[in-house]
Design a protein around this motif. Structure first.
Motif, PDB file in Angstrom:
ATOM      1  N   PRO A 121      -7.833   7.802  -9.142  1.00 26.80           N
ATOM      2  CA  PRO A 121      -8.275   8.974  -8.395  1.00 26.80           C
ATOM      3  C   PRO A 121      -8.904   9.999  -9.333  1.00 26.80           C
ATOM      4  O   PRO A 121      -8.806   9.860 -10.559  1.00 26.80           O
ATOM      5  CB  PRO A 121      -6.981   9.503  -7.779  1.00 26.80           C
ATOM      6  N   PRO A 178      -5.547  13.908 -12.224  1.00 30.39           N
ATOM      7  CA  PRO A 178      -4.684  13.196 -13.168  1.00 30.39           C
ATOM      8  C   PRO A 178      -3.524  12.538 -12.432  1.00 30.39           C
ATOM      9  O   PRO A 178      -3.037  13.057 -11.431  1.00 30.39           O
ATOM     10  CB  PRO A 178      -4.161  14.300 -14.087  1.00 30.39           C
ATOM     11  N   THR A 179      -3.102  11.386 -12.935  1.00 33.05           N
ATOM     12  CA  THR A 179      -2.048  10.647 -12.238  1.00 33.05           C
ATOM     13  C   THR A 179      -0.739  10.671 -13.027  1.00 33.05           C
ATOM     14  O   THR A 179       0.094   9.804 -12.861  1.00 33.05           O
ATOM     15  CB  THR A 179      -2.477   9.192 -12.024  1.00 33.05           C
ATOM     16  N   ASN A 180      -0.584  11.671 -13.888  1.00 28.26           N
ATOM     17  CA  ASN A 180       0.586  11.644 -14.764  1.00 28.26           C
ATOM     18  C   ASN A 180       1.911  11.843 -14.047  1.00 28.26           C
ATOM     19  O   ASN A 180       2.961  11.681 -14.628  1.00 28.26           O
ATOM     20  CB  ASN A 180       0.435  12.658 -15.904  1.00 28.26           C
ATOM     21  N   ARG A 181       1.887  12.200 -12.785  1.00 28.74           N
ATOM     22  CA  ARG A 181       3.152  12.339 -12.052  1.00 28.74           C
ATOM     23  C   ARG A 181       3.314  11.274 -10.986  1.00 28.74           C
ATOM     24  O   ARG A 181       4.296  11.261 -10.261  1.00 28.74           O
ATOM     25  CB  ARG A 181       3.230  13.715 -11.392  1.00 28.74           C
ATOM     26  N   VAL A 182       2.322  10.426 -10.850  1.00 27.14           N
ATOM     27  CA  VAL A 182       2.346   9.450  -9.768  1.00 27.14           C
ATOM     28  C   VAL A 182       3.218   8.261 -10.161  1.00 27.14           C
ATOM     29  O   VAL A 182       3.147   7.774 -11.294  1.00 27.14           O
ATOM     30  CB  VAL A 182       0.921   8.962  -9.457  1.00 27.14           C
ATOM     31  N   ASP A 183       4.025   7.830  -9.217  1.00 28.39           N
ATOM     32  CA  ASP A 183       4.830   6.631  -9.410  1.00 28.39           C
ATOM     33  C   ASP A 183       3.894   5.475  -9.800  1.00 28.39           C
ATOM     34  O   ASP A 183       2.986   5.127  -9.050  1.00 28.39           O
ATOM     35  CB  ASP A 183       5.534   6.322  -8.079  1.00 28.39           C
ATOM     36  N   PRO A 184       4.099   4.883 -10.991  1.00 27.04           N
ATOM     37  CA  PRO A 184       3.138   3.875 -11.462  1.00 27.04           C
ATOM     38  C   PRO A 184       2.989   2.696 -10.501  1.00 27.04           C
ATOM     39  O   PRO A 184       1.914   2.099 -10.425  1.00 27.04           O
ATOM     40  CB  PRO A 184       3.726   3.402 -12.782  1.00 27.04           C
ATOM     41  N   TRP A 224       2.652   2.832  -7.469  1.00 27.19           N
ATOM     42  CA  TRP A 224       1.649   3.167  -6.459  1.00 27.19           C
ATOM     43  C   TRP A 224       0.248   2.881  -6.957  1.00 27.19           C
ATOM     44  O   TRP A 224      -0.677   2.764  -6.163  1.00 27.19           O
ATOM     45  CB  TRP A 224       1.748   4.639  -6.070  1.00 27.19           C
ATOM     46  N   MET A 250       0.839  -1.191   0.000  1.00 22.68           N
ATOM     47  CA  MET A 250       0.000   0.000   0.000  1.00 22.68           C
ATOM     48  C   MET A 250       0.878   1.248   0.000  1.00 22.68           C
ATOM     49  O   MET A 250       1.912   1.293   0.650  1.00 22.68           O
ATOM     50  CB  MET A 250      -0.906   0.007   1.226  1.00 22.68           C
ATOM     51  N   ARG A 251       0.457   2.241  -0.761  1.00 16.29           N
ATOM     52  CA  ARG A 251       1.128   3.533  -0.810  1.00 16.29           C
ATOM     53  C   ARG A 251       0.050   4.592  -0.971  1.00 16.29           C
ATOM     54  O   ARG A 251      -1.121   4.264  -1.129  1.00 16.29           O
ATOM     55  CB  ARG A 251       2.094   3.588  -2.009  1.00 16.29           C
ATOM     56  N   ASP A 252       0.465   5.858  -0.972  1.00 15.61           N
ATOM     57  CA  ASP A 252      -0.502   6.914  -1.271  1.00 15.61           C
ATOM     58  C   ASP A 252      -1.168   6.537  -2.599  1.00 15.61           C
ATOM     59  O   ASP A 252      -0.534   5.961  -3.470  1.00 15.61           O
ATOM     60  CB  ASP A 252       0.207   8.265  -1.409  1.00 15.61           C
ATOM     61  N   TYR A 253      -2.403   6.904  -2.774  1.00 16.36           N
ATOM     62  CA  TYR A 253      -3.271   6.480  -3.884  1.00 16.36           C
ATOM     63  C   TYR A 253      -3.791   5.072  -3.607  1.00 16.36           C
ATOM     64  O   TYR A 253      -4.975   4.925  -3.330  1.00 16.36           O
ATOM     65  CB  TYR A 253      -2.609   6.566  -5.273  1.00 16.36           C
ATOM     66  N   SER A 254      -2.932   4.039  -3.655  1.00 14.48           N
ATOM     67  CA  SER A 254      -3.420   2.699  -3.296  1.00 14.48           C
ATOM     68  C   SER A 254      -3.433   2.599  -1.777  1.00 14.48           C
ATOM     69  O   SER A 254      -2.631   1.907  -1.166  1.00 14.48           O
ATOM     70  CB  SER A 254      -2.520   1.617  -3.870  1.00 14.48           C
TER      71      SER A 254
END
Lengths: 442, 308, 296
Positions: free
Chosen positions: A380, A383-389, A391, A58-62
């Protein structure tokens, strides 16, 4: 139908057949395996307490993972207590009486582990007391804490009350009991004298409990569904979530009772008490519940897919044709469609096929909760274009799997222990039924 | 007792004078515990603004430590304030100075992004733009709604804070926040020792605590002193305006403008208004842009097609 | 008097606790003295007397950064023939704001033109530097009045002629502000200019939010003028719209604290819980009855 089933004709036979028995070789092995896995789970949980939830995937987002989906699974299973010992009892479905004890034992074990699992998911389990001393009544979690505690109490009472006469009966034969059993039964049966007044009070109390457990049972799973439905997340933002969860819970609960009664019937040679009729009826019940669940599934997936609201699109794509598609279709088809088709046929409701189908339903139901909890969080609203995939591509780590397996084994262990200590089939009720039958004949 | 009280008050007064004289933050050190301070015996003369001479023991002249706001005190907002932010999307060119300043201010590890700069594209034909995003300190915060233990709370000054000493780490608020503004300390936070030893305050969000939720706090420790949050001052393009809605004014560090006029003239809006969360952060649309949009390496290579 | 100055220096020379933000302390500075830029601004607020603001900066990698803890000496006159006023150490933004004490003002006030000098001298690791500013004596007045229910702010500016007489100044462009938490909010709209009487009037906007009593802090500023320096006039007036505060944190809402939960919710939850607890107590009571029946 050719069966080797007999209706027991003698009180002593009944008591002999139904009294709790010490574990045999397989029984001991089974307990050893359960204890082993529970301890492995505990070991990993200690690691988790030390290092933090960082050892999970689990991480931020997940933000929520299999702990939460496992929690939902346990809450779902626990609903069966109210289904068999309340709904069927109140609707005078007499055939289900021998199954009430099994259902209540499963319910108690499941609700205890639901509580344990949600504590496992907490970042600060050491502060659990805050939930009580700083309780905030606006939060669905507070409602869940209240309703789960209540449900646990009612389930325990509903397990205990019908046990009182049984324990009194068992206690009449102290030579067959070990010392601890004698003491425990003596203490729990409160010197039950089987007086008509006592019986009257007891039956009335059981009826009251059976009535109040129904709204509380609907409550626990509806509130659990609100943990999701009160948010804006795609896939969760639904007004149908309460009934969707409750119907799914009854379905998996019924399957669990079927699996349990199959195992107990074999292990404890209860063919004279759990009949083919029971399998047939439970099979029918399971079809009905599965059809209701299918109906809610159609609602949950078809309507958003029809609308194609932006936030829902990616979520649905991921389920239908994306990363989770294989699991999704396996769960939907093997865990719901196939059971419906098979159980429609009488042959499908014979013990063995029914057991296989029930296991499919249970496994499917576990993964179904995974599919409800996990994929939604990968989408979420921003947009998730900067999120570590990584996560967004949550997949549980080894500690998470072992902790989860540990909790499942722990719940099975509680059921096993309850079966070791208490009669699986209500003895006094069985005797009463026999008397009633004999009186009719006369 | 009476006497020592008197002493304390006079020390505060005298020390306050020093502050007036220099314009910097000097005050008798920890005035409330002045009894415990060892007097040096040496007194110094100070001049008040009205030309009056006062005498103070040297030992009391220490710089003010930043006032520590305890978790209980932090539940009250700063008196009379209602903080608000306006972000001018036409000026943002993804320099990420705000992000870096925030990271430095709060000792955040790189994976804890309280302030994100998102690549936005409203539709297929529209030019993309950069949008700094942080906690919006909503007036009807969905995160606060769901907290089971009052660990996250809405203050009278509009700020939504977290008490990391109460948070149980259930992460319901993270799920409830539609803006994904909240972060979690999944493991023991990696922070310098002196930060780890600081007394905890929700107003500084420091030191971070393992297994609890944290997020942008609108820097009340700064605004309490009349200073702008570092993200605002770090931006060389003046993208961020910060101010007090009760004063109807926001400042980006170089200019102060009327909030109502700014929002009216520039068609200010709030992100996902239809969710009914009533954010305290407004955006000015990216029209008449100061810079053409330039994609950065990160968004180009990562998550192609993940824009909503 | 010396004592006063001494004490000022003493107070300010106690170093600020600033962990790791002390700037410009490269190893190279030990060997080679740092070149600094020293600026000096003259300020006067509400004719209360001269304030000298010295800023110390140095160039690092083509940009200027401020220097903390540098002792700046202030003089009246140039450094050859001058009156030493006192010295101050710069604060964490590289500034030293020196208020000329009233006792010295009497000496200074005898001329129409002032020359102030700020100097950094004999500071370890820093090259000596001095800078001065020449200022013509001035005076401001700020008043408020209402005419036909139009609120007006009147500003007047005088300066000293060679004889020391105060005469009005024309064509000055003062800016009218309202003090806000993070800066000054300009309210004068277009450029306001003083007339031959040194007077400048603006219509005061009627849509400004004040405090709970409608009080506003008005500030009129002439910023860094070549002749007069920074001249500020400040006053408070209750012409703002009184702030009506609603304390959101006390409302009973779903997002309020647990203690302020909506009444309906408290009622529903407690009623449900109470009903169930009552039932459970009844069940337990029944168990007790069963128990007593067995033990009669």
């Amino acid at each position: 139908m050719i069966t080797n089933e007999h209706i027991p004709q003698n009180v002593n036979t009944i008591i002999n057949d139904l009294e709790p028995r010490a574990f045999g070789r397989i029984g001991k092995l089974w307990v050893a395996v359960l204890v082993g896995f529970s301890l492995i789970g505990l070991f990993f949980y200690i690691q988790q307490v030390r290092q933090g939830l960082g050892i999970t995937a689990m991480r931020d987002y997940s933000t929520w993972g299999i702990y939460v989906s496992n929690f939902v699974f346990f809450v779902a299973i626990s609903l069966v207590g109210s289904l068999i010992s309340a709904i069927l009892k109140l609707s005078k479905a007499k055939w289900a009486d021998p199954l009430t004890r099994i259902a209540e034992m499963i319910a108690v074990a499941a609700i205890i582990f639901a509580a344990i699992v949600i504590i496992i998911d907490m970042g600060r389990p050491d502060r659990f007391y805050n939930v009580i001393i700083h309780a905030r009544i606006q939060s669905p979690i507070t409602w869940d804490v209240i309703v789960i505690t209540t449900y646990l109490f009612i389930s325990l009472l509903l397990l205990y009350l019908p046990l009182i006469p049984d324990l009194a009966i068992l206690r009449k034969r102290p030579e067959r009991l070990s010392k601890w059993q004698n003491n425990l039964y003596g203490w729990l049966s409160m010197n039950w004298k089987d007086l008509p007044v006592q019986k009257n009070i007891l039956n009335k109390s059981i009826s009251i409990l059976a009535v109040i457990i129904i709204p509380v049972a609907f409550g626990i799973h509806t509130v659990t569904s609100w943990l999701f439905a009160t948010t804006f997340r795609p896939g969760w933002d639904s007004t149908n979530f309460g009934p969707y969860f409750v119907s799914g819970a009854f379905m998996v609960g019924a399957a669990t009772v079927i699996a349990a009664m199959y195992v107990f019937r074999k292990a404890y040679k209860l063919e004279n008490y759990i009949h083919l009729k029971h399998f047939d009826y439970m099979g029918r019940l399971l079809v009905l519940l599965s059809l209701i669940y299918l109906y809610f599934n159609i609602n949950e997936y078809f309507i958003p897919a029809y609308k194609m609201k932006t936030s829902e699109v990616e979520h649905l794509k991921e389920l239908f044709i994306g990363r989770h598609a294989q699991l999704f279709w396996a769960v939907q088809i093997l865990g719901m469609i196939v059971p419906i088709v098979v159980l429609i046929f009488k042959r499908g409701r014979r013990p063995l096929p029914l057991l296989v189908i029930s296991i499919m339903v249970i496994v499917g139901a576990w993964f179904k909760r995974f599919l409800i909890v996990v994929p939604s969080l990968a989408h979420p609203l921003i947009p998730t274009n900067r999120v570590d995939p990584t996560w967004l591509n949550y997949f549980p780590t080894i500690p998470e799997w072992f902790i989860t397996i540990g909790t499942l084994c722990g719940a099975l262990l509680i059921i096993t222990m309850l079966v070791r200590v208490f009669p699986i089939i209500p003895i006094s009720e069985t005797i009463e039924e026999m008397n009633a039958r004999q009186n009719k004949k006369l | 007792m009476d006497k020592s009280d008197n002493n304390r008050r006079s020390f505060i007064k005298k020390a306050g004078l020093a502050g007036l004289l220099t314009g910097s933050t000097w005050v008798a050190s920890d005035a409330f515990q002045s009894n415990q301070i060892e007097k040096s015996g040496k007194t110094v003369q100070l001049l008040s603004q009205d030309g009056e001479l006062v005498e103070v023991d040297e030992a009391f002249l220490k710089p003010i430590p930043d006032i520590h706001i305890s978790p209980e005190e932090a539940r009250e907002g700063i008196e009379g304030r209602k903080f608000v932010m306006v972000i001018d999307l036409a000026q943002c060119k993804n320099l990420r100075k705000c992000h870096d300043a925030c990271e430095k201010m709060h000792y955040l590890s790189p994976e804890k992004e309280w302030l994100k700069v998102l690549k936005m594209q409203d539709n297929e034909l529209a030019e993309p733009y950069w949008q700094p995003t942080m906690c919006f300190h909503c007036d009807q915060p969905p995160c606060v709604k769901v907290c089971p233990v009052d660990a996250t709370f809405k203050r009278s000054d509009g700020i939504v804070l977290i008490d990391n000493e109460r948070c149980i780490g259930c992460r319901f608020c993270m799920v409830a926040c539609p803006y994904s503004a909240r972060t979690f300390d999944w493991s023991e936070p990696q922070i310098p020792l002196e930060i780890a030893e600081m007394p905890y305050s929700p107003e500084t969000s420091c030191p971070p605590k393992k297994g609890t939720v944290s997020k942008c706090d609108f820097c009340p420790d700064k605004t309490r002193k009349g200073e702008l949050p570092p993200c605002v001052t770090a931006c060389p393009n003046g993208v961020f305006y910060f101010g007090d809605e009760n004063e109807d004014a926001v400042s980006n560090g170089s200019v102060t403008v009327k909030l109502s006029t700014l929002l009216a003239d520039r068609a200010g809006y709030r992100y996902m208004e239809d969710l009914g969360t009533k954010p305290r952060v407004y955006y000015l649309p990216p029209v008449n842009r100061a810079f053409p949009f330039e994609d950065d390496e990160y968004t180009r290579t990562q998550n192609e097609g993940h824009d909503h | 008097m010396k004592k006063i100055i001494y004490s000022l220096v003493l107070i300010l020379s106690i170093s600020l606790c600033s962990e790791g933000i002390l700037i410009g302390q490269d190893d190279t500075t030990v060997n080679e003295p740092v070149k600094i830029r020293l600026s000096l601004l003259y300020q006067n607020i509400n004719n209360t007397g001269p304030r000298l603001l010295a800023t110390v900066k140095t160039k690092v990698d083509r940009s200027y950064i401020t220097l903390e803890d540098v002792n700046v000496k202030f003089y009246f006159g140039d450094s050859d023939e001058s009156l030493y006023l006192g010295s101050l150490k710069t604060n964490d933004s590289g500034e030293a704001l020196f208020l000329v004490p009233e006792t010295l003002r009497k000496i200074i006030d005898t001329t129409a033109v002032y020359l102030y000098t700020a100097a950094v001298q004999n500071e370890p690791g820093i090259k000596d530097k001095e800078t001065d500013v020449e200022i013509i004596k001035s005076k401001v007045d700020l008043s408020f009045y209402e005419e036909d229910s139009i609120k007006k702010v009147r500003y007047q500016f005088w300066t000293a002629d060679s004889l020391g007489n105060m005469i009005p100044v024309e064509d000055l462009n003062p800016i009218f502000y309202i003090e806000r938490l993070f800066g000054l909010l300009a309210v004068s709209g277009e450029f306001a200019t003083t007339d031959e009487e040194g007077v400048c009037e603006i219509v005061f906007p009627d849509n400004l939010l004040g405090d709970s009593n409608g009080k506003l802090k008005v500030l009129v500023k002439i910023d860094d003028h070549d002749d007069y320096g920074t001249i500020i006039a400040k006053a408070q007036i209750d012409w703002g719209i009184p702030l009506v505060q609603s304390d959101q944190s006390l409302e009973r809402e779903l997002w309020s604290s647990g203690a302020n939960a909506p009444i309906y919710l408290v009622f529903i939850v407690n009623a449900l819980l109470g009903g169930i607890v009552f039932t459970l107590i009844y069940i337990i009571f029944n168990l007790y009855r069963i128990y007593t029946l067995s033990h009669e």
